[in-house]
Design a protein around this motif. Structure first.
Motif, PDB file in Angstrom:
ATOM      1  N   VAL A 205       0.836  -1.210   0.000  1.00 30.45           N
ATOM      2  CA  VAL A 205       0.000   0.000   0.000  1.00 30.45           C
ATOM      3  C   VAL A 205       0.866   1.253   0.000  1.00 30.45           C
ATOM      4  CG1 VAL A 205      -1.565   1.334   1.503  1.00 30.45           C
ATOM      5  CG2 VAL A 205      -2.084  -1.052   0.962  1.00 30.45           C
ATOM      6  N   GLU A 206       1.931   1.261   0.791  1.00 31.43           N
ATOM      7  CA  GLU A 206       2.822   2.432   0.807  1.00 31.43           C
ATOM      8  C   GLU A 206       3.551   2.583  -0.522  1.00 31.43           C
ATOM      9  OE1 GLU A 206       5.499   3.049   4.007  1.00 31.43           O
ATOM     10  OE2 GLU A 206       3.931   3.139   5.535  1.00 31.43           O
ATOM     11  N   GLN A 207       3.954   1.466  -1.105  1.00 29.27           N
ATOM     12  CA  GLN A 207       4.642   1.536  -2.404  1.00 29.27           C
ATOM     13  C   GLN A 207       3.718   2.074  -3.497  1.00 29.27           C
ATOM     14  OE1 GLN A 207       7.857   0.648  -3.766  1.00 29.27           O
ATOM     15  NE2 GLN A 207       8.361   1.129  -1.637  1.00 29.27           N
ATOM     16  N   ALA A 208       2.386   1.971  -3.255  1.00 29.25           N
ATOM     17  CA  ALA A 208       1.417   2.490  -4.231  1.00 29.25           C
ATOM     18  C   ALA A 208       0.916   3.875  -3.823  1.00 29.25           C
ATOM     19  CB  ALA A 208       0.242   1.509  -4.351  1.00 29.25           C
ATOM     20  N   GLY A 209       1.607   4.513  -2.874  1.00 32.77           N
ATOM     21  CA  GLY A 209       1.251   5.895  -2.495  1.00 32.77           C
ATOM     22  C   GLY A 209       0.175   5.988  -1.443  1.00 32.77           C
ATOM     23  N   GLY A 210      -0.198   4.860  -0.836  1.00 32.23           N
ATOM     24  CA  GLY A 210      -1.187   4.854   0.243  1.00 32.23           C
ATOM     25  C   GLY A 210      -0.503   4.903   1.595  1.00 32.23           C
ATOM     26  N   ALA A 211      -1.296   4.671   2.670  1.00 29.37           N
ATOM     27  CA  ALA A 211      -0.737   4.700   4.032  1.00 29.37           C
ATOM     28  C   ALA A 211      -1.284   3.512   4.809  1.00 29.37           C
ATOM     29  CB  ALA A 211      -1.107   6.011   4.720  1.00 29.37           C
ATOM     30  N   ALA A 212      -0.570   3.124   5.868  1.00 26.16           N
ATOM     31  CA  ALA A 212      -1.006   1.970   6.682  1.00 26.16           C
ATOM     32  C   ALA A 212      -0.546   2.185   8.115  1.00 26.16           C
ATOM     33  CB  ALA A 212      -0.420   0.674   6.137  1.00 26.16           C
TER      34      ALA A 212
ATOM     35  N   VAL B 284      -2.395  -7.193  15.217  1.00 23.12           N
ATOM     36  CA  VAL B 284      -2.285  -5.740  15.136  1.00 23.12           C
ATOM     37  C   VAL B 284      -3.588  -5.170  14.588  1.00 23.12           C
ATOM     38  CG1 VAL B 284      -1.370  -5.760  12.757  1.00 23.12           C
ATOM     39  CG2 VAL B 284      -0.730  -3.896  14.315  1.00 23.12           C
ATOM     40  N   SER B 285      -3.884  -3.917  14.978  1.00 23.77           N
ATOM     41  CA  SER B 285      -5.013  -3.217  14.339  1.00 23.77           C
ATOM     42  C   SER B 285      -4.545  -2.724  12.990  1.00 23.77           C
ATOM     43  CB  SER B 285      -5.417  -2.000  15.186  1.00 23.77           C
ATOM     44  OG  SER B 285      -5.988  -2.410  16.380  1.00 23.77           O
ATOM     45  N   VAL B 286      -5.436  -2.666  12.017  1.00 24.50           N
ATOM     46  CA  VAL B 286      -5.021  -2.254  10.670  1.00 24.50           C
ATOM     47  C   VAL B 286      -5.969  -1.198  10.117  1.00 24.50           C
ATOM     48  CG1 VAL B 286      -4.634  -2.993   8.282  1.00 24.50           C
ATOM     49  CG2 VAL B 286      -3.982  -4.494  10.172  1.00 24.50           C
ATOM     50  N   VAL B 287      -5.368  -0.075   9.681  1.00 25.91           N
ATOM     51  CA  VAL B 287      -6.098   0.953   8.920  1.00 25.91           C
ATOM     52  C   VAL B 287      -5.223   1.235   7.707  1.00 25.91           C
ATOM     53  CG1 VAL B 287      -7.109   3.274   8.947  1.00 25.91           C
ATOM     54  CG2 VAL B 287      -6.939   1.962  11.090  1.00 25.91           C
ATOM     55  N   LEU B 288      -5.680   0.911   6.508  1.00 22.01           N
ATOM     56  CA  LEU B 288      -4.789   1.105   5.351  1.00 22.01           C
ATOM     57  C   LEU B 288      -5.579   1.535   4.121  1.00 22.01           C
ATOM     58  CD1 LEU B 288      -5.224  -1.455   3.249  1.00 22.01           C
ATOM     59  CD2 LEU B 288      -3.803  -2.668   4.856  1.00 22.01           C
ATOM     60  N   GLY B 289      -4.872   2.173   3.189  1.00 24.57           N
ATOM     61  CA  GLY B 289      -5.478   2.550   1.909  1.00 24.57           C
ATOM     62  C   GLY B 289      -5.221   3.990   1.557  1.00 24.57           C
ATOM     63  N   SER B 290      -6.252   4.670   1.035  1.00 21.49           N
ATOM     64  CA  SER B 290      -6.118   6.058   0.558  1.00 21.49           C
ATOM     65  C   SER B 290      -5.557   6.941   1.664  1.00 21.49           C
ATOM     66  CB  SER B 290      -7.478   6.574   0.097  1.00 21.49           C
ATOM     67  OG  SER B 290      -7.884   5.878  -1.079  1.00 21.49           O
ATOM     68  N   LYS B 291      -4.447   7.601   1.348  1.00 22.42           N
ATOM     69  CA  LYS B 291      -3.632   8.300   2.337  1.00 22.42           C
ATOM     70  C   LYS B 291      -4.433   9.270   3.205  1.00 22.42           C
ATOM     71  CE  LYS B 291       0.692  11.023   2.064  1.00 22.42           C
ATOM     72  NZ  LYS B 291       1.756  10.038   2.323  1.00 22.42           N
ATOM     73  N   ASN B 292      -5.259  10.099   2.587  1.00 25.37           N
ATOM     74  CA  ASN B 292      -5.957  11.150   3.355  1.00 25.37           C
ATOM     75  C   ASN B 292      -6.966  10.556   4.340  1.00 25.37           C
ATOM     76  OD1 ASN B 292      -4.440  13.024   2.040  1.00 25.37           O
ATOM     77  ND2 ASN B 292      -5.978  13.465   0.458  1.00 25.37           N
ATOM     78  N   GLU B 293      -7.549   9.427   3.991  1.00 23.59           N
ATOM     79  CA  GLU B 293      -8.502   8.777   4.920  1.00 23.59           C
ATOM     80  C   GLU B 293      -7.759   8.122   6.073  1.00 23.59           C
ATOM     81  OE1 GLU B 293     -11.384  10.551   3.229  1.00 23.59           O
ATOM     82  OE2 GLU B 293     -11.868   9.170   4.863  1.00 23.59           O
ATOM     83  N   VAL B 294      -6.660   7.448   5.771  1.00 23.04           N
ATOM     84  CA  VAL B 294      -5.877   6.801   6.845  1.00 23.04           C
ATOM     85  C   VAL B 294      -5.367   7.881   7.803  1.00 23.04           C
ATOM     86  CG1 VAL B 294      -3.799   5.459   7.346  1.00 23.04           C
ATOM     87  CG2 VAL B 294      -5.222   4.868   5.363  1.00 23.04           C
ATOM     88  N   GLU B 295      -4.913   8.993   7.256  1.00 24.33           N
ATOM     89  CA  GLU B 295      -4.407  10.078   8.112  1.00 24.33           C
ATOM     90  C   GLU B 295      -5.527  10.659   8.985  1.00 24.33           C
ATOM     91  OE1 GLU B 295      -0.533  11.392   5.413  1.00 24.33           O
ATOM     92  OE2 GLU B 295      -2.286  12.713   5.508  1.00 24.33           O
ATOM     93  N   ARG B 296      -6.748  10.680   8.443  1.00 30.25           N
ATOM     94  CA  ARG B 296      -7.878  11.200   9.249  1.00 30.25           C
ATOM     95  C   ARG B 296      -8.163  10.272  10.428  1.00 30.25           C
ATOM     96  NH1 ARG B 296     -12.465  14.546   8.582  1.00 30.25           N
ATOM     97  NH2 ARG B 296     -11.735  15.208   6.510  1.00 30.25           N
ATOM     98  N   VAL B 297      -8.214   8.956  10.140  1.00 31.66           N
ATOM     99  CA  VAL B 297      -8.491   7.978  11.224  1.00 31.66           C
ATOM    100  C   VAL B 297      -7.394   8.066  12.285  1.00 31.66           C
ATOM    101  CG1 VAL B 297      -8.797   5.532  11.775  1.00 31.66           C
ATOM    102  CG2 VAL B 297      -9.680   6.427   9.607  1.00 31.66           C
TER     103      VAL B 297
END
Ligand code: P6P
Length: 336
Positions: A289-296, A315-328
């Motif tokens: 996900v990070e290599q594709a410009g997302g966040a985790a 582990v808890s996991v929140v991953l995907g579109s960067k701006n949404e992961v950053e919001r969570v």
């Protein structure tokens, strides 16, 4: 139509272009890809192959093992132990590590995998997948132990998954972007069908198991409630929801069109940080996900920075579109 290239040619070109893929790693990735092809054949047989249903045993997680879980695990072990690239392997389906037997040459890599993720979907013909992560063995000491595997996700040399769905698709990174290969069943070969995959930074699609809502922590509840409020709420836009209950399929959708995936801590098992496993589910998916410009993140910290202490830790996991992961993640920090 332009000539499509094979997995082998892609890896050779990556090796030539960047020196990014030492020979041993290229061999390892080709062996894993071949093992996934064999697993795909068993998965696709379904009821015709006597491979559905439970095996009547439990894995280290206390989960009932499906016959295909065990078949996929055995295929990966047998395919990888003689090649000379690996020192040891670890699997969701095995309590402890599997050290390469002395009769074979030992290599410098460690392979971790969830041989068949999403098992609850096997018997109902919904996409499932194999997830794998590659680490380098630290130091040149002979006897490999579980301690050699206790490396943060930033140390991964490669990671990927194979989704057994309408198409059989292998998705891979060696730290130079994400490439996707579709299995050409007529030729029996992996063909490059996408490279430099990018996840849009924004999305209108979230993936979470809503039936756990009453068990979530406040920041997750706040985030999902805002998504559900749509245009009438603070987000000012409507969201869509998808939950396949197969991490590989949910992550594949996110790599393909964006989205945010959450499997957070909840109070059903308060002493466990989450349901998903760090070493062979969260880390490889976070690398991709990070290599594709997302966040985790795990809601607070970057998953790839987490220092593991146990092979099967969760582990808890929140991953995907960067701006949404950053919001969570911001909501978690505000709630501190
Ligand atoms: P639930 C599959 O068992 C898995 O490990 C992941 O692939 C998936 O995202 C999750 O569990 C589904 O969990 O609680 O929704 O069945």
């Amino acid at each position: 139509m332009e000539k499509r290239i094979s997995l082998t040619q892609y890896l050779v070109e990556q090796q030539r272009k960047h020196g990014h893929i030492p020979g041993q790693l290229r061999l390892l990735l080709e062996v894993v890809a071949r093992a996934c092809k064999r697993i795909a054949i068993s998965v696709n047989k379904g009821a015709l192959g006597e491979v559905l249903g439970s095996a009547g045993s439990e894995n280290v997680q206390g989960e009932v093992q499906k016959k295909l879980d065990i078949i996929a695990n055995e295929v990966l072990i047998e395919a990888n132990e003689w090649g000379g690239a690996l020192a040891a392997m670890a699997s969701e389906e095995m309590d402890s590590i599997h050290v390469v037997p002395n009769r074979y040459p030992q290599g410098e890599y460690l392979l971790l995998f969830d041989p068949l993720d999403g098992s609850s979907n096997i018997d109902v013909n919904v996409s499932i997948g194999t997830i794998f992560s590659v680490l380098r063995k630290l130091g040149d000491h002979e006897s490999v132990t579980e301690r050699d595997f206790m490396q943060p996700g930033t140390r991964q040399a490669a990671a990927g998954y194979c989704v057994y769905g309408p198409q059989t698709t292998l998705v891979l990174t060696v730290g130079d972007g994400v490439a996707m290969f579709t299995l050409d069943r007529e030729q029996g070969s992996w063909v490059l069908t996408a490279e430099n995959v990018r996840i849009p930074e924004d999305t209108k699609e979230f993936a979470i198991n809503m039936s756990n809502k009453r068990h979530w922590d406040a920041p997750v509840t706040r985030y999902i409630d805002e998504c559900l409020a749509g245009t009438e709420g603070p987000r000012g836009k409507d969201f869509n929801m998808r939950w396949i209950a197969s991490m590989v399929a949910d992550v594949h959708r996110i790599l393909s069109r964006g989205g945010v995936f959450l499997y957070p801590w909840d109070k059903r098992e308060p002493d466990k940080p989450g349901k998903l496993r760090l070493m062979y589910e969260a880390n490889p998916m976070a690398f991709l996900v990070e290599q594709a410009g997302g966040a985790a993140t795990n809601g607070r910290e970057r998953i790839l920075d987490l220092q593991p202490s146990k092979l099967h830790e969760r582990v808890s996991v929140v991953l995907g579109s960067k701006n949404e992961v950053e919001r969570v993640t911001a909501y978690h920090h505000e709630a501190r």
